[in-house]
Design a protein around this motif. Structure first.
Motif, PDB file in Angstrom:
ATOM      1  N   HIS A  27       0.803  -1.117   0.112  1.00  0.00           N
ATOM      2  CA  HIS A  27       0.055   0.197  -0.022  1.00  0.00           C
ATOM      3  C   HIS A  27       0.929   1.335   0.100  1.00  0.00           C
ATOM      4  N   ILE A  85      -5.592   9.090  -0.806  1.00  0.00           N
ATOM      5  CA  ILE A  85      -6.817   8.510  -0.056  1.00  0.00           C
ATOM      6  C   ILE A  85      -7.950   7.539  -0.611  1.00  0.00           C
ATOM      7  N   ASP A  86      -8.419   8.080  -1.947  1.00  0.00           N
ATOM      8  CA  ASP A  86      -9.144   7.209  -2.711  1.00  0.00           C
ATOM      9  C   ASP A  86      -8.410   5.830  -2.972  1.00  0.00           C
ATOM     10  N   ARG A  89      -8.469   3.557   0.299  1.00  0.00           N
ATOM     11  CA  ARG A  89      -9.878   3.328   0.732  1.00  0.00           C
ATOM     12  C   ARG A  89     -10.266   2.347  -0.158  1.00  0.00           C
ATOM     13  N   ASP A  90     -10.129   2.440  -1.384  1.00  0.00           N
ATOM     14  CA  ASP A  90     -10.363   1.235  -2.258  1.00  0.00           C
ATOM     15  C   ASP A  90      -9.686  -0.028  -2.075  1.00  0.00           C
ATOM     16  N   GLY A  92      -9.473  -1.026   0.907  1.00  0.00           N
ATOM     17  CA  GLY A  92     -10.128  -1.467   2.149  1.00  0.00           C
ATOM     18  C   GLY A  92      -9.235  -1.029   3.477  1.00  0.00           C
ATOM     19  N   THR A  94      -8.569   1.845   6.300  1.00  0.00           N
ATOM     20  CA  THR A  94      -9.260   3.112   6.901  1.00  0.00           C
ATOM     21  C   THR A  94      -8.406   3.921   7.595  1.00  0.00           C
ATOM     22  N   PHE A  95      -8.950   5.156   7.898  1.00  0.00           N
ATOM     23  CA  PHE A  95      -7.962   6.221   8.402  1.00  0.00           C
ATOM     24  C   PHE A  95      -8.347   6.590   9.870  1.00  0.00           C
ATOM     25  N   ASP A  98      -9.439  12.689   9.860  1.00  0.00           N
ATOM     26  CA  ASP A  98      -9.952  13.222   8.668  1.00  0.00           C
ATOM     27  C   ASP A  98      -8.721  14.037   8.030  1.00  0.00           C
ATOM     28  N   LEU A 110      -3.085   7.596   8.935  1.00  0.00           N
ATOM     29  CA  LEU A 110      -3.474   5.971   8.492  1.00  0.00           C
ATOM     30  C   LEU A 110      -2.752   5.521   9.733  1.00  0.00           C
TER      31      LEU A 110
END
Length: 125
Positions: A27, A85-86, A89-90, A92, A94-95, A98, A110
């Protein structure tokens, strides 16, 4: 003293070394440098060497009381925070926060599988 051409190393304590290696290499663009034992591995990205110490490693020994813990984290610069971020998230992930904007740029936190923080940062300049 570390020479300027050597890696800067950070140690993260992890619950599962292979899971951490997979997380950072899949990642976040790290490359596996070595994995001499199931208790330890190190991955690199640019000049950063991240030492991943599992429960059985000598690096995972208890920190002396009073040493404290904080919000320390590695800081990774990205070209486009929204794209990262996209992408994550794609995948799987999570953060932990914000997006936060400030005078120097934007960031988001993260966590790796062991709960260690990673800051993704996009400079305002």
């Amino acid at each position: 003293m570390t020479r300027p051409d050597q890696f800067a190393s950070v140690r993260y304590l992890v619950d599962d070394v292979q899971e951490a290696v997979d997380f950072y290499t899949t990642h976040l663009g790290f490359t596996l440098r070595s994995n001499p034992a199931p208790a330890f591995a190190d991955v690199v990205r640019g000049p950063l060497r991240l030492l991943l110490s599992g429960p059985a490693s000598s690096g995972a020994r208890a920190t002396p009381s009073g040493a404290g813990a904080g919000r320390n984290r590695i800081h990774l610069i990205v070209d486009n925070l929204d794209t990262e971020i996209d992408r994550l998230r794609d995948a799987g992930l999570t953060f932990h926060s914000d997006v936060v904007s400030g005078p120097g740029g934007r960031q988001i936190l993260l966590t790796d599988p062991a709960g260690n923080l990673i800051e993704l940062f996009e400079s305002a300049h």
